[in-house]
Design an enzyme around this catalytic site. Sequence first.
Site, short mmCIF file in Angstrom:
data_model
loop_
_atom_site.label_atom_id
_atom_site.label_comp_id
_atom_site.label_asym_id
_atom_site.label_seq_id
_atom_site.Cartn_x
_atom_site.Cartn_y
_atom_site.Cartn_z
N HIS A 66 9.35 -3.73 3.26
CA HIS A 66 8.92 -3.92 1.85
C HIS A 66 10.13 -4.12 0.95
O HIS A 66 10.13 -4.97 0.07
CB HIS A 66 8.20 -2.66 1.34
N LYS B 91 5.30 -9.73 9.39
CA LYS B 91 4.76 -8.75 10.34
C LYS B 91 3.23 -8.85 10.43
O LYS B 91 2.66 -8.79 11.52
CB LYS B 91 5.23 -7.36 9.89
N SER C 118 6.70 -0.57 10.29
CA SER C 118 5.33 -0.48 9.79
C SER C 118 5.13 0.93 9.25
O SER C 118 5.66 1.89 9.82
CB SER C 118 4.35 -0.73 10.94
N SER C 119 4.35 1.04 8.19
CA SER C 119 4.08 2.38 7.65
C SER C 119 3.35 3.23 8.68
O SER C 119 3.40 4.45 8.65
CB SER C 119 3.24 2.27 6.38
N ARG C 120 2.65 2.57 9.61
CA ARG C 120 1.89 3.32 10.62
C ARG C 120 2.76 3.81 11.77
O ARG C 120 2.26 4.59 12.60
CB ARG C 120 0.74 2.46 11.16
N HIS D 59 8.97 0.92 3.51
CA HIS D 59 10.05 0.90 4.49
C HIS D 59 10.92 -0.32 4.17
O HIS D 59 10.64 -1.06 3.22
CB HIS D 59 9.50 0.88 5.92
N ASP E 80 8.41 8.99 -3.84
CA ASP E 80 9.49 8.38 -3.04
C ASP E 80 9.49 6.87 -3.21
O ASP E 80 10.53 6.24 -3.33
CB ASP E 80 9.27 8.65 -1.53
N ASP E 81 8.29 6.29 -3.17
CA ASP E 81 8.18 4.82 -3.30
C ASP E 81 8.80 4.36 -4.61
O ASP E 81 9.54 3.38 -4.66
CB ASP E 81 6.71 4.37 -3.27
N GLN F 280 12.56 4.34 -4.51
CA GLN F 280 13.10 3.25 -3.68
C GLN F 280 12.95 1.89 -4.37
O GLN F 280 13.82 1.03 -4.29
CB GLN F 280 12.40 3.21 -2.34
N MET G 197 0.85 -1.19 0.00
CA MET G 197 0.00 0.00 0.00
C MET G 197 0.89 1.24 0.00
O MET G 197 0.45 2.33 0.36
CB MET G 197 -0.94 0.00 1.20
O1 PAF Z 1 0.03 -5.78 3.69
C1 PAF Z 1 -0.40 -4.87 2.95
O2 PAF Z 1 0.26 -3.87 2.72
C2 PAF Z 1 -1.77 -5.00 2.33
O3 PAF Z 1 -2.66 -5.62 3.20
C3 PAF Z 1 -1.77 -5.72 0.96
C4 PAF Z 1 -1.29 -7.15 1.09
C5 PAF Z 1 -0.87 -4.95 0.01
C6 PAF Z 1 -3.18 -5.74 0.38
O4 PAF Z 1 -3.68 -4.46 0.20
#
Ligand code: PAF
Length: 288
Positions: A37, A149, A185-187, A34, A77-78, A81, A30
């Site tokens: 990913h 995660k 985590s992005s959050r 980071h 940015d994504d 990267q 999404m």
């Molecule tokens: O883990 C995530 O970032 C999302 O849940 C995913 C797998 C891309 C689905 O939208």
Amino acid sequence: MDTVQTIEALRARLRGYRRADRSIGFVPTMGALHEGHLSLMRQAVGANDLTVASVFVNPTQFGPGEDFEAYPRRLQDDRAQMAEAGVDVLFAPDEGEMYPPGSELKLYLPELSSMLEGVARPTHFHGVTLVVAKLLNIVQPTRLYLGQKDYQQSVIVRRMMQELFFESELYVGPTVREADGLALSSRNTYLTAEQRRQAPLLYQCLRSVREHAQQFQRPEAAQQWVYEQFKQAPAFQLDYFELRNARDLSPVDALRPAQEPVALIAAYMGKTRLLDNMFLFDPPQATR
Ligand code: PAF
């Protein structure tokens, strides 16, 4: 790296690879990338002839009042990267491409989706299952890459792939952590400086339970101990700490390797929901 926004353009880009039977790795995201990913992307690049990554903030996996609007969006940015990590194709569809007007398909695993995360977020995994199935059908990768995660997500996606007979192989990459143990985590960007300082408590509890699994013996004893730790940390609201079988998330009744236990934890800091998990012993093969 090519960027494509439509399904038609992506299929055209991948056609030659499919015809030549060359392998395609796929990392769905999404965005707000980071190191977690990026490590999956590097893994995909090393193991496949072509690597596709997607960025799509999927509206169907956010419930009412959740952070869909606030979710960080940083496509430029994504993109940089991903290119650096060696990704060949970025698929960045808009909402209308993934959910054309009139879309009404529902796809979910009622039991697996209603436990753990599903209690606080009852429709979250419905949206995840649907969008991952759509993406798999579009990309038809040889290998799909997800992070450990979001452990429940990986179990649900694996089951969905089995039940729908998707041919892709699922690779679940290890959680990447900050130096103090906090899972990336992005959050995490939502945390204040003080919350960020305290946030590694989830990881510390998981580590202790793993280290002392023999002494705890039973899940209730470990659970009790974790609840005590969180009682002394008022910045958190512990949602759950559970010990489940790593393959099907059924409850375990003893902390023994034969039961393949994974510890899963979720807690709020303010409005931010933090998740983490850890295998108590070496992970079972089918969960890697
Ligand atoms: O883990 C995530 O970032 C999302 O849940 C995913 C797998 C891309 C689905 O939208």
